[in-house]
Design an enzyme around this catalytic site. Structure first.
Site, short mmCIF file in Angstrom:
data_model
loop_
_atom_site.label_atom_id
_atom_site.label_comp_id
_atom_site.label_asym_id
_atom_site.label_seq_id
_atom_site.Cartn_x
_atom_site.Cartn_y
_atom_site.Cartn_z
N ARG A 326 0.82 -1.21 0.00
CA ARG A 326 0.00 0.00 0.00
C ARG A 326 0.86 1.26 0.00
NH1 ARG A 326 -5.60 1.52 0.93
NH2 ARG A 326 -6.17 -0.67 0.91
N ALA A 531 -8.95 -0.67 6.55
CA ALA A 531 -8.89 -0.20 5.16
C ALA A 531 -10.00 0.81 4.87
CB ALA A 531 -8.95 -1.37 4.18
N GLU A 733 -9.31 6.52 7.15
CA GLU A 733 -7.87 6.70 6.95
C GLU A 733 -7.48 7.92 6.11
OE1 GLU A 733 -6.16 2.19 6.97
OE2 GLU A 733 -7.54 2.70 5.36
#
Length: 784
Positions: A326, A531, A733
Site C-alpha cells: 500500500r 482499510a 484513513e
C-alpha cells in the site's frame, strides 16, 4: 434505545442518512457508563494472566527456571509453549512465523515467553517477574537505515510497480535529484489497551470478549491454538476504546492466551496489558527509509522516478507485505508519473513485529511523494504548491494519458484540482505566503512557514476476498428493529452510520433501530474493520438485509390490498398503500400475522476490483477519496520549538452518511497524522529495548498542540463516482495524511533561514531537536 412513539405526520424521519447525529455512545463515553471489555462483570472464580517477557532482543533459551513463579502467592499455573494444545502461531500472513509464546528462541526484547495464571491480576504480574531465564545472546538487528536492501533479510516477498522506462527517463531528464528520507513509526496509543475475557462453555466451546477489530480472525486463531473447529469459538465485542489498526492482528495473542488458560482450567480468564507491556509487546506503524531518484524538466514536471521503500517489519511478517504494497500504491499520491519504478523492501529486525496502522502504509507512501515535490520546487525555484498543481493527475488530458497510476489503474474520479483550488482561495494561501515572507524578513529568531498538501487515498482491501461483509436485521412485531453486522466499533461511529442506513431504508426514526454487539455467532466470516471500509461494506450489507425485508412487506401489502407494488411507498414512520396510509408498526404486525419473514441476512461484495500482485497490475481500488490541508507554523530557531498557528482543511467524504461524525474523523485523523510526523518518536537502544514505552517518554499531541485556528470543512458538492452506500466515501484513513501539511510547513520555515536556497530535507518525526538541527544546517548554507 428508548421506547419511541413516532410522529406519523412528520415530513422526515429523525436520524436518517446525512443527519448530523452524535456518536450513539457519546453520552456513555463522557459519563463513564460505556461498557468495555474490562467493565464486563467477571464470572465467579475468574482468574487473571500476567505475561513473562523476554529480556533480550535475540537469543536462545538455555534454561528457564519458573519455580519461584509457581511458588508465588496466588499463582494457579504457569503456561509455556508446550501447554498450547493446538498450533503455536498467530501469524495472519499464514507464514507460521509468529509464535504465541516463544519456544527455544526469542526474537525481540519484550517477546512473551510464558504466562502466569493467578487469582488476581496484581499477583500474576508480580509473579511473572520472578522467572530466571538463561539466554545465549545472539547479535540483534535493530535498525534498517544502515542495511543494504539487496542483501538484508526480508520477512516476506517484496513488490514492484513498474510503468514505462524509468531508467531511460531518468537518464535523459534535464534535471535529476537523488535523496533519502528517514521516516519514523508510531504507536497506536489507544485509550483501551489489549484485553480479553475468555469464558469456557460446554464441550469444546469458549466465548471470548475481546477488544479486536477482526472478530473472525481472532476466532480462527483461538480455534487453531485450541485445536477445535471454528464453530466452537464465539468472539464478541461491543466497542473498543480505540484501535487504529493496532487491534487488527495484535489482539489475537491476548485472546488466544486467555482462551487456552480458560479451557485448561475450566474457569473464566482475563488478560489485560498495562501501557508499558502493550507498547513493548505489540506492533506499531512501520518506519521507513525512502530512497528516491527523480528526473524532471525546467518547469518542474516529473518525467521519471525510481523509489525504494524499505520498511522495518520486525521479527515476523504479520501484515508487512500488504503494508509495503500500500505504500507503493500511494507513492504517487495525487501526481502522475510518466515513467516509474517502485519497489518495497520488507526488512527483518529483532524488534516487535510491526502491523497495521491507520492508513496501512499509504501515508508513508505519500511522504515520499511530497518530499520529491519539495526537492523539485527548491531545484527550480518555485512555490511547492505550483509544482504540486503542475504534476496533478488530469483525466481530462486524454492525449497525454495523465490518468494512469503506477499500478496501471485509471484515475477516473479525480477532483483534487477543484479541492485544492477551493482551499487555496478560502485560506488565502497566496496572501499569507506574502505576509509570511514579510514577517520572516523582519524577525530574527522566529520564522514562519506554510504548506498546502493534497491527499488521494485508495479505498478497498488489496486482498480481494476481504472486500465482503454480512449483516443481520430483524424487525420485531412492535416495529422495532435489531441490527447486527460484521464491523466493529472503535469510536469511529460505524454502528451509528449503519443504523442510519437501516433507518433510512425503512423510513423509521433512528431511535427504533437497536445497535448490538458484533459477534461471530450472528454474522460469520467477517472481514476486519480496516482499510476505511467499515461503512462501505457493512452499510451496504445492512441495506441489503433491510431491502429484503422491505421487499417482502411491499409484496404483502400489495397482495393484501390489491394494489400494484409501485403504489406501496414507505413514508416517515408509515406506509402508503394505494390511497390509504398505515403505520409501519401496523404493517409489520399484519405481515407477521400473515407469516411473512421479518428477518434477513444481508451480504455485499465490492465489485470491479481485481489485482495481480506478481504483475503489479490491476484495478486495486474501488474509488479514491481526496482532501487537502494548508498549515502555517512558527518555529523558534534558537530551540527548535514550534507552534501550529493555523490549519485549514477541505476534505471529500462524498455524500456523507453523517457529517458530524465525518468532521470528527477528519479532525482526529489530521491530529493523529500531525503527531506521527512531529512529536511521536519511537526509540530503541542498542540492545533492542524500546525506551519510549509510556506517556512519560512517548509524546502524542495534546489538546494544546492543536492548531490555534482550525478550520475544517467537508466538500458539499462531491459524491462517490461508484455506487457506494448513498454515494458516500470512506473517511477513516484518508484524513490522516493531511498532517503532511504541518511537516512541510515546518520545512518551509526551516528553509527560510537560508532564503529557500536548498531543500532542508527534514526527516520525521520532526521533533524540536530535528528542527533545530535542520536550522543549523540552513545557517551554514546561508553563511556560504
Amino acid at each position: 434505545m428508548t421506547k419511541h412513539t413516532p410522529n406519523l405526520k412528520a415530513a422526515k424521519i429523525t436520524g436518517g442518512v446525512a443527519s448530523k447525529l452524535s456518536h450513539d455512545s457519546a453520552h456513555k463515553h463522557v459519563s463513564g457508563t460505556a461498557i468495555y471489555i474490562d467493565d464486563v462483570p467477571e464470572p465467579a472464580g475468574t482468574l487473571h494472566l500476567g505475561l513473562g517477557l523476554s529480556t533480550v532482543a535475540h537469543g536462545r533459551i538455555k534454561s528457564m527456571d519458573l519455580s519461584a513463579v509457581r511458588a508465588a502467592p496466588g499463582v494457579i499455573d504457569v503456561l509455556t509453549a508446550k501447554d498450547i494444545p493446538g498450533e503455536n502461531d498467530v501469524s495472519p500472513s499464514g507464514m507460521h512465523d509468529d509464535p504465541i509464546l516463544a519456544d527455544g528462541e526469542v526474537l525481540f526484547h519484550g517477546q512473551p515467553v510464558f504466562v502466569v495464571l493467578a487469582s488476581t491480576r496484581a499477583e500474576a504480574r508480580s509473579a511473572a517477574r520472578l522467572a530466571k531465564i538463561d539466554y545465549e545472546e545472539l547479535p540483534p538487528i535493530i535498525d534498517i537505515y544502515d542495511l543494504d536492501v539487496e542483501t538484508a533479510r526480508q520477512v516476506t516477498t517484496p513488490m514492484v510497480l513498474k510503468r514505462g522506462d524509468a531508467a531511460k527517463a531518468l537518464a535523459s531528464a534535464p534535471h535529476r535529484i537523488k535523496g533519502r528520507m528517514e521516516l519514523g513509526g508510531q504507536d497506536h496509543f489507544y485509550l483501551e489497551g489489549q484485553v480479553s475475557l475468555a469464558v469456557p462453555g460446554e464441550d469444546d466451546e469458549v466465548t471470548v470478549h475481546c477488544s479486536t477489530q477482526g472478530p473472525t480472525e481472532t476466532q480462527h486463531m483461538i480455534a487453531h491454538a485450541l485445536g477445535v473447529p471454528n464453530h466452537a469459538v464465539t468472539v464478541e465485542v461491543r466497542r473498543m476504546g480505540g484501535g487504529f489498526g493496532g487491534k487488527e492482528t495484535q489482539a489475537n495473542q491476548t485472546a488466544v492466551l486467555a482462551a487456552i488458560a480458560a479451557k485448561k482450567h475450566n474457569r473464566a480468564v482475563k488478560l489485560r496489558l498495562d501501557r508499558d507491556e502493550d507498547m513493548t509487546a505489540t506492533g506499531k506503524r512501520h518506519n521507513f527509509a525512502i530512497d528516491y531518484d527523480v528526473g524532471f524538466d525546467d518547469e518542474g514536471r516529473i518525467l521519471g522516478i525510481d523509489y525504494t521503500y524499505a520498511l522495518r517489519c520486525g521479527f515476523s511478517a504479520d501484515l508487512s507485505g500488504p503494508v509495503g504494497d500500500r505504500a507503493l500504491f500511494h507513492c504517487d499520491n495525487t501526481y502522475f508519473y510518466p515513467a516509474v519504478n517502485a519497489r518495497s523492501a520488507p526488512l527483518f529486525t529483532n524488534t516487535v513485529s510491526n502491523t497495521a496502522f491507520r492508513g496501512f502504509g499509504g501515508p508513508q507512501g505519500m511522504v515520499g511523494a511530497e518530499r520529491v515535490i519539495d526537492e523539485i520546487a527548491f531545484a527550480v525555484g518555485k512555490d511547492p504548491l505550483d509544482i504540486r498543481k503542475l504534476n496533478f493527475y488530469d483525466p481530462m488530458d486524454k492525449r497525454a494519458g495523465r490518468d494512469v497510476t503506477p499500478y496501471h489503474q485509471k484515475v477516473e474520479d479525480c477532483i483534487i484540482q477543484r479541492i485544492v483550488a477551493e482551499l487555496e482561495e478560502s485560506c488565502d494561501y497566496a496572501g499569507r505566503r506574502r505576509e509570511i515572507a514579510a514577517f520572516n524578513a523582519n524577525s530574527r529568531f522566529i520564522k514562519r512557514g506554510i504548506a498546502l498538501t493534497p491527499v488521494k487515498f485508495g479505498i478497498s482491501f488489496t486482498r480481494t476476498d476481504s472486500n465482503q461483509a454480512g449483516a443481520l436485521v430483524h424487525v420485531y412485531t412492535d416495529g422495532s428493529v435489531h441490527m447486527n453486522h460484521g464491523g466493529t466499533e472503535m469510536g469511529q461511529g460505524l454502528h451509528m452510520k449503519v443504523a442510519q442506513v437501516v433507518a433510512e431504508e425503512f423510513q423509521i426514526d433512528i431511535e427504533r433501530v437497536k445497535i448490538t454487539a458484533t459477534t461471530t455467532g450472528k454474522v460469520p466470516n467477517t472481514s476486519p474493520t480496516a482499510a476505511s471500509s467499515g461503512a462501505d461494506l457493512n452499510g451496504m450489507a445492512a441495506q441489503n438485509a433491510a431491502r429484503q425485508i422491505k421487499d417482502r412487506l411491499i409484496d404483502f401489502a400489495a397482495e393484501t390490498h390489491q394494489v400494484p407494488k409501485d403504489q406501496v411507498v414507505f413514508l416517515p414512520n408509515r406506509v402508503r398503500v394505494g390511497n390509504q396510509e398505515i403505520s409501519f408498526n401496523e404493517l409489520v404486525l399484519q405481515a407477521y400475522t400473515a407469516r411473512v419473514q421479518l428477518s434477513a441476512a444481508g451480504f455485499y461484495k465490492t465489485p470491479k476490483i481485481h489485482w495481480d500482485r506478481a504483475k503489479g497490475m490491476g484495478h486495486a481500488f474501488y474509488y479514491f477519496a481526496y482532501g487537502a490541508a494548508c498549515s502555517e507554523v512558527s518555529i523558534d530557531t534558537l530551540t527548535g520549538e514550534y507552534v501550529v498557528e493555523r490549519t485549514d482543511i477541505l476534505h471529500d467524504a462524498g455524500r456523507s452518511l453523517n457529517p458530524a461524525i465525518d468532521l470528527g474523523q477528519v479532525e482526529g485523523g489530521f491530529i493523529q497524522g500531525m503527531g506521527w510526523l512531529t512529536t511521536e518518536e519511537l526509540w530503541w537502544d542498542g540492545k533492542g529495548r524500546l525506551r519510549t514505552h509510556a506517556p512519560s517518554t512517548y509524546k502524542i499531541p495534546l489538546a494544546s498542540d492543536r492548531p490555534k485556528i482550525f478550520n475544517v470543512a467537508l466538500t458539499d458538492w462531491s459524491e462517490a463516482y461508484e455506487p457506494t452506500v448513498h454515494r458516500s466515501k470512506a473517511v477513516g484513513e484518508p484524513p490522516l495524511p493531511l498532517g503532511l501539511s504541518v511537516l512541510h510547513a515546518l520545512a518551509d520555515a526551516v528553509a527560510s533561514v537560508a532564503d529557500h536556497k536548498v531543500c532542508p530535507r527534514l526527516d520525521a518525526p520532526a521533533t524540536p531537536e530535528r528542527v533545530l538541527m535542520a536550522v543549523e544546517r540552513m545557517k551554514k548554507v546561508a553563511a556560504k
